[in-house]
Motif scaffolding. Structure first.
Motif, PDB file in Angstrom:
ATOM      1  N   THR A 106       0.812  -1.221   0.000  1.00  0.00           N
ATOM      2  CA  THR A 106       0.000   0.000   0.000  1.00  0.00           C
ATOM      3  C   THR A 106       0.845   1.271   0.000  1.00  0.00           C
ATOM      4  OG1 THR A 106      -0.181  -0.326   2.393  1.00  0.00           O
ATOM      5  CG2 THR A 106      -2.071  -0.989   1.049  1.00  0.00           C
ATOM      6  N   ALA A 107       2.120   1.163   0.409  1.00  0.00           N
ATOM      7  CA  ALA A 107       2.995   2.335   0.363  1.00  0.00           C
ATOM      8  C   ALA A 107       4.445   1.883   0.436  1.00  0.00           C
ATOM      9  CB  ALA A 107       2.688   3.291   1.513  1.00  0.00           C
ATOM     10  N   ALA A 108       5.366   2.803   0.086  1.00  0.00           N
ATOM     11  CA  ALA A 108       6.788   2.462   0.076  1.00  0.00           C
ATOM     12  C   ALA A 108       7.647   3.684   0.355  1.00  0.00           C
ATOM     13  CB  ALA A 108       7.168   1.874  -1.280  1.00  0.00           C
ATOM     14  N   VAL A 109       8.824   3.432   0.944  1.00  0.00           N
ATOM     15  CA  VAL A 109       9.866   4.455   1.088  1.00  0.00           C
ATOM     16  C   VAL A 109      10.945   4.120   0.061  1.00  0.00           C
ATOM     17  CG1 VAL A 109      11.584   5.547   2.566  1.00  0.00           C
ATOM     18  CG2 VAL A 109       9.447   4.686   3.557  1.00  0.00           C
ATOM     19  N   LEU A 110      11.282   5.077  -0.791  1.00  0.00           N
ATOM     20  CA  LEU A 110      12.213   4.831  -1.890  1.00  0.00           C
ATOM     21  C   LEU A 110      13.444   5.733  -1.792  1.00  0.00           C
ATOM     22  CD1 LEU A 110       9.417   4.965  -4.612  1.00  0.00           C
ATOM     23  CD2 LEU A 110      10.416   2.871  -3.662  1.00  0.00           C
ATOM     24  N   LYS A 111      14.548   5.234  -2.328  1.00  0.00           N
ATOM     25  CA  LYS A 111      15.788   6.014  -2.343  1.00  0.00           C
ATOM     26  C   LYS A 111      15.721   7.091  -3.431  1.00  0.00           C
ATOM     27  CE  LYS A 111      18.715   1.966  -1.392  1.00  0.00           C
ATOM     28  NZ  LYS A 111      19.703   1.050  -2.021  1.00  0.00           N
ATOM     29  N   LEU A 112      16.289   8.249  -3.132  1.00  0.00           N
ATOM     30  CA  LEU A 112      16.441   9.286  -4.156  1.00  0.00           C
ATOM     31  C   LEU A 112      17.931   9.514  -4.411  1.00  0.00           C
ATOM     32  CD1 LEU A 112      13.745  11.866  -2.971  1.00  0.00           C
ATOM     33  CD2 LEU A 112      13.571  10.161  -4.815  1.00  0.00           C
TER      34      LEU A 112
END
Ligand code: FAD
Ligand code: MLT
Ligand code: ZN
Length: 471
Positions: free
Chosen positions: A211-217
């Motif tokens: 339902t959600a994610a933390v992604l690298k930038l």
């Protein structure tokens, strides 16, 4: 098109609101067929929750009513993973209303997004904040980040940044029992036991609903060079890749192989696109990014290509002189898949091999396939930099393309056997879905299948999450 008890729809409407429970054929049809038009299914309803809590409630209702759940994002998958079967028993759970960018942490260089956010919007939100989110697919306008995670999508920048699996730090997942696991950590180091998030990446909706994610930038590239090189053969492509890696190291972001036939099919359907280096059997589309100045990068790239031409590794090279020219070169590559779809059904293979094994594989497979299917057309393109080829077989000119599809299993076995002999994979980036489920049994070791079944049994003991996919 729609079956199942009114009671179920009432309960689903209570969970997400009646307007978000679709049952009318005109509303549900787009959700019931895959992008290729290869798989068609039926469903009790298409349900569109608006939050993780609503997803959890839908999962609980389906569990109590024993209704299978097919998660769907942008429905651009290539293996029929997001298409329900023909029984009409399942619910399609569309994640597209979970479309919020929850936040960007500039000091931590991370972005938190909901699963239904289209990839192009994630890229744009990152760019607006001065960052770069490198995942790039030709389908990025419609595919969702939840779908990218669930297929462990690859795309055109894997050479530099890796697959989706390497870009995720945290996940929020609704489990098969309706609990919400909040694993939205923004940590690059976290050694507290099994890396649970990675179980759901590439699981194709069979272990939980993301339902959600933390992604690298990443830092925004300040300079970019895009070039199309003409080459004589796949050996030349591998040699050119070697030269570019040596000369440009990790500034090399993309290296795409394109056969002359693939290019001609694309230009047939997109005649407005350029043909800067016509008349060669093979091409490599190259992208180089840098955080230094454009001038310096242009000079370095030109130098390496000059060496490639002098040493006859490349026959000719066109280097884009503007952003528009660069986009046009990429359009030549990124419109191949859609152009091939317009040509009619074809037998697709999404394979990966050690880069060094690719020329030999191409020779052996062409021989085997032309013996088995005289006159059949080989449409070859792909992410050669990561050893990934899209190796598609189309009917001989004049033959019925749909009837030619009857050869799919035989063709698959020929290609996949040659891939397996060389230590390759029958699915580089598209996943398994329902398209390759039987092929998986043929090439995956029994112990691997046992491990996968044990994980499935542990996380989804009732088997309601996307049944008939992967396993
Ligand atoms: P869908 O097709 O909706 O679903 C894919 C699978 O993920 C299904 O099994 C579904 O059940 C599951 N799923 C979807 N969302 C969730 C969720 N939130 N939680 C749990 N399960 C979920 N792929 C590449 O890897 N590289 C490419 O270069 C590439 N290029 C493409 C080009 C074109 C023109 C097209 C049409 C497709 C391309 N693809 C490519 C394939 C496709 O776009 C990717 O697989 C993409 O990641 C799918 O995302 P989606 O949101 O459309 O997923
Ligand atoms: C691509 O690289 O264009 C895609 O993965 C799509 C395809 O294989 O058709
Ligand atoms: Zn691809």
């Amino acid at each position: 098109m729609v079956h199942g008890g009114a009671n179920v729809r009432t309960r689903l409407s209570a969970a997400v609101g009646a307007a978000n429970v679709l049952t009318e054929p005109s509303d549900v049809d787009p959700f019931l067929t895959d992008w290729r038009g290869r798989f068609h299914g039926r469903a009790v309803a298409v349900v569109r929750p608006g939050s993780a809590a609503e997803v959890a409630e839908v999962v609980r209702v389906c569990r109590e009513e024993q209704i299978p759940i097919v998660a769907q994002g942008g429905n651009t998958g290539m293996c029929g993973g997001a298409t329900p079967d023909e029984t009409g028993h399942a619910v399609v759970l569309s994640l597209t209303r979970l479309n919020r960018v929850r936040g960007i942490d500039t000091d931590n260089a991370t972005i938190t997004v909901e699963a239904g956010v289209p990839l192009a919007q994630v890229q744009q939100a990152a760019a607006d904040a001065g960052f770069h989110f490198p995942l790039s697919l030709a389908s990025e306008g419609s595919c969702t980040i939840g779908g990218n995670l669930s297929t462990n999508a690859g795309g055109t920048a894997v050479l530099r940044f890796g697959n989706t699996r390497e870009l995720v730090l945290g996940l929020e997942v609704v489990l098969a029992d309706g609990r919400i696991w909040n694993g939205l950590r923004a940590l690059r180091k976290d050694n507290t036991g099994y890396d649970l998030k990675q179980l759901f990446v590439g699981a194709e909706g069979t272990l939980g609903i993301i339902t959600a994610a933390v992604l690298k930038l990443f830092p925004k590239p300040l300079a970019r060079v895009t070039a199309l090189a003409a080459i004589a053969d796949p050996e030349g492509a591998v040699a050119l890749l070697r030269l570019l890696k040596r000369g440009l190291s990790d500034r090399l972001v993309g290296f795409e192989l394109i056969s002359a036939l693939a290019l001609s099919i694309c230009r047939k359907h997109h005649p407005d696109l350029p043909d800067p280096v016509p008349g060669h059997p093979w091409y490599a589309l190259v992208q180089v990014d840098d955080s230094g100045t454009s001038t310096a990068l242009n000079e370095q790239v030109e130098e390496v290509f000059a060496e490639a031409v002098e040493s006859s590794i490349a026959r000719d090279v066109a280097i884009a002189q503007s952003h528009e020219q660069a986009q046009a070169l990429w359009a030549l590559r990124e419109n191949i898949s859609e152009s091939q779809r317009r040509e009619g059904p074809n037998i697709k293979h999404d394979i990966s091999l050690p880069v060094s094994a690719i020329p030999d594989f191409l020779r052996a497979s062409e021989q085997a396939l032309s013996a088995a299917f005289p006159g059949a057309q080989l449409v070859i393109f792909g992410h050669l930099g990561d050893g990934n080829l899209h190796y598609n077989l189309a009917a001989p000119p004049g033959e019925d393309a749909q009837r030619f599809m009857d050869n799919a299993t035989r063709a698959n076995h020929i290609v996949h056997d040659l891939v397996a002999e060389r230590g390759g994979s029958i699915s580089a980036e598209h996943g398994i879905g329902q398209l390759k489920r039987e092929e998986l049994k043929r090439y995956k070791a029994p112990v691997e299948l046992d491990l996968m079944r044990a994980i499935k049994q542990a996380l989804d003991p009732t088997g309601l999450l996307n049944p008939g996919k992967v396993l």
